[in-house]
Design an enzyme around this catalytic site. Sequence first.
Site, short mmCIF file in Angstrom:
data_model
loop_
_atom_site.label_atom_id
_atom_site.label_comp_id
_atom_site.label_asym_id
_atom_site.label_seq_id
_atom_site.Cartn_x
_atom_site.Cartn_y
_atom_site.Cartn_z
N HIS A 253 48.34 58.97 58.47
CA HIS A 253 49.75 58.66 58.71
C HIS A 253 50.02 58.21 60.14
O HIS A 253 51.05 57.60 60.41
CB HIS A 253 50.62 59.89 58.41
CG HIS A 253 50.78 60.13 56.94
ND1 HIS A 253 49.91 60.92 56.24
CD2 HIS A 253 51.69 59.67 56.05
CE1 HIS A 253 50.29 60.94 54.97
NE2 HIS A 253 51.36 60.20 54.82
N GLY A 254 49.15 58.53 61.04
CA GLY A 254 49.37 58.10 62.42
C GLY A 254 48.48 58.85 63.37
O GLY A 254 48.06 59.97 63.09
#
Lengths: 453, 372
Positions: free
Chosen positions: B226-227
Site C-alpha cells: 500500500h505504500g
Amino acid sequence: MKSPARRSQMLLTLGFLAVIAGVPAAQIAIELRRGEPVQSTDVFRCPPTAENLRRFEHALEDGWWGQETLRPRMQQFLLATLGDTGAKALAGREDWLFYRPGVRYLVEPNRAERDDGGSIWVQPPSGETRRDSVVAAIVRFRDQLAQRGIQLLVVPIPGKASVYPDMLSRRAEGTWRDFRSPTEELLEELERRGVNAVDLFAVFREARQAAASDPALYLASDTHWTPAGAKVAADAVAQRLRQLDWLPEHPYKYAGRTVRVRRSGDLPGMMQAPGAREWFPAEIVECRQVLDPLHGGLLVPAAGGREGTYMNEHLVDTPMEASLLVLGDSFSRIYQFAEPASLGEVDGPTTSEPSQSEPPDDRPSREAATAKRRLLPGSAGFPSLLADALGAAVDYIVSDGGAATDVRRRLSVNPAILERKRVVIWEFAERDVALGKEGWRDVPLPSAPNQSM
Amino acid sequence: MFFTDSINALLALRGDGLLPLLRVTLPIGISFYTFQAMSYTIDLYRGEARPARSLVDFACFVSLFPQLLAGPIIRYHTVAAQLDHREHSLARFSEGVALFILGFAKKVLLANVMGEVADAVFGAAAPTALDAWCGALAYALQIYFDFAAYSDLAIGLGRMFGFEFPRNFDAPYLADSITDFWRRWHISLSTFLRDYLYIPLGGNRKGPGRTYVNLAVVMLFGGLWHGANWTFVAWGAMHGALLAWERWMGKNSLYAALPRPARVAVTMILVLVTWVLFRAESLSAAGSYLAAMFGLSAPGSASLLLSAEVYTPRHLAVMLLCLILTVQPIQAFDWSRRTLNPVHVLGLLALFVFALVVMSTQAFSPFLYFRF
C-alpha cells in the site's frame, strides 16, 4: 416487440449516455451562442504539461454553466435540508456562523514549516513549525524597523471562535473563559523574544465577561468583530502604547457620533447559496464615527487603493503628520471605509453626539458630498477608533487577508510613509499564523535614511 | 526512498556514511499494474494461461484502463480468454451502467462526505475519545465506500466494454473475524497474495509454526504494497498477527463463542484500530490518535470546537446512511445484474444527475487508492 427488460436496458443506456454527452454538448452550445471560443478545445492549444492540464481543468470547472445555475441551487438545497453551510462556513449555535479555516487553525496541531508539497510557509524558514518561523519573521521585521528608529507593536486579532467557542460548540458552554488559542503561545514566545505585543485574547475575555456579551464583540454571521469589538481592541492598543510611552506629544481631540448600520455578514455570501442571506439576516450594529472637528469630515481617505488593498498615507487631515502607522487586514478595513461593494447600509438617520467639538451643520465636508453613495458610514473602524482613543493621527495600510506579507510589501515600495513614523502597529488575524493566501514572505525594507527620532 | 531512509536511519545510529537518495517520480497506479505484470508471468509459468497473442493484447491487459489506477487487480488467467473474445450486448452494457452509477454515487455522496469527517478529526491536535472513535469510523466508511466505488466504476466500465472483472468487496464490515474480513475486503489483493505468495511459501502445509510465519510475511508484504511507510508495515503486521492469533486459537478465540452480531462488532473494532495505523501520517501520529481513542491523552481546549465540524446534520445523516448500507446484505455488484424495471432505471438516472450536481459543490477529492 421489445421486452420490458430490454426497454429498461435501453432507457438506462440512453439516459446515461445522454447525461455523459449532454453536459459538454450544452457547454459548447452555450459558448457558441455567446460567441465565445469553445473552451474544451483549449487542451489542444498548449503543450500537455501537468501545469497546463491543471489550468485547463480549473478553467473548465470554473466556466461550466452549472457553476452559475446548478451549483448554487444544490448548495441551497443542502443548506435547507441538511444545514450544510459549505466549505468556508461552519454553523454554530443561535444562527452564528464561523469561518471554517479560522476554526481549523485552532483545532489543528502546530503545523510543520514545510507542507506536504514542500512549500515553505515563512521565508526564510527559521523553525520546525510555522509558529516558530512566524515569530522569527516578526522579530526580523521588528529589527528592520528598529534600524529606522521605529518601534513595533504586534496585535494578533483573536478569531471569533477563540472568544466565543461556546457559540460554535455546546461543549464549550460554561468553559469559554478557559479556552486557550494556540496564538497565546505565540504571544508568550514574542514576549520572550522581546517583541511588544497586545494580548487581545485576555482583553476580549475580560470585556465579554464584563459586558455579558451585550453588545457582542463579533458579528453573528460575519468573520469580523462588531464596532464594540473594534473599540475594545483600539482601547487596549492605546493603553499599551501609553504604557510603553510611545504616544505623540501633542494630543488631539476628535469628535464622534453614533451611526446605526445594517450589515449582512460575509459568511452567508461564502456559502454561494441563493437563500443564505435570508437564513442569516443582516445585523444592526452601532458604530462610532470618528470625525475631524477642524475639517468637519470623516477620517477616511479621499480615494481607496486597488481592490482589496487600501492605503492611506495621511489618514487624518490635520496639521500634524501621523507618527503612528497601522498595518492590517480586513479587521482594520471593516467600518473604516465607505465600502462600495460592502453589504451594509446606513439604517435610518444618524444621531450626533453632542460632545466635544461637533462640526457645524452648514460646514462643507467630504462626507456630505458622498453620503448618498455610502453603504457603510466609514471612519468607524479600528484605525479611526485608535486615533480617537490615542488622540493622535494614525496612518494605515490595509490589505484584506494580506497582513502577513502584502502590507509589508506595500510599505517596502513606499518607504516615504515611514519617514515621520515612530511606531508601527501590526495587526493580523490569528489564523494567518498557519493559514492564508501567501504565507510570510521575506520583504526587505529599503535602507533607512539619516533621520532623528 | 522508504528503504533508503530506513537504512540511513540505521547507519546514522552507527555513525556510518549515508546512502544517496534517488528521487524517482513514480507513475500513479504502479502497484496495480506491477501486480498484473507479475500475474501474467506467473500464470504463464504455471501453465494456467496461454501467452497473449500479441504485444497489443499484453499491453491491453497490463494497462486495462478501467481498473488501471486503483484495481481491482486482475489476474491474467481470469481475463486471458476475454482478451481474445468478448460478448457485447445491451444487457451487459446496461449492467455496467447501473454499477458505474452506483459506484459514482458512493464516491460522491458517501465517501467524500465521510472523508470530511475523517480529515477533520485526524487533522486535530488532541481530539476527545468520542471524536477519535467517530473519526476512525468515518475513515473506515470513507475507505470502504471510496475503494468499493472505484471497484464498481472499474467493473462497470469493464462490463460496458464486454469484460467481466471479479468482485472486489463482499460486505467486509459484516465479517465476524479478521480471517473472514480478508475474505471480503479487497478480494483481488487477498487472493493474489494467497495464490502468488502464501501458497508458494508453503501455506498451511508445513506445520502451524510455518503457517503463522507465512501469514505474517504475507500481511507484512500486503501492508508494504500500500505504500512505503512504516504505518503500512505496522498495519500489515497487526493484521498478520490477528490472523495468526485467530488461526492459533481456532474455535477457542476470544470472541468465537459470542453470538454473530457481537463477533461482527468485535471484528469491526479491531478493524477500526488498524485503520488508524493505515490513515495516520506517521507511527507517532498513530500512537497519539490511539491514545486519544482509549482516553490516554488529555484533549486540548481547542478540541471542544471539533464537534461543530464533525457532528453536523449532513455528516450524521450520511454516516447513518453509510452504516445502513454497510450492514444490509444487497451488494451493488449483484444488484446491478438484476432485471431492472423502469422505476429502477429512473431512480438510477436521477441518482446519477444528483451525484453529478453534488460533485460540483465539493472540493477535489481523489480516490484514496490512487496513491497506491
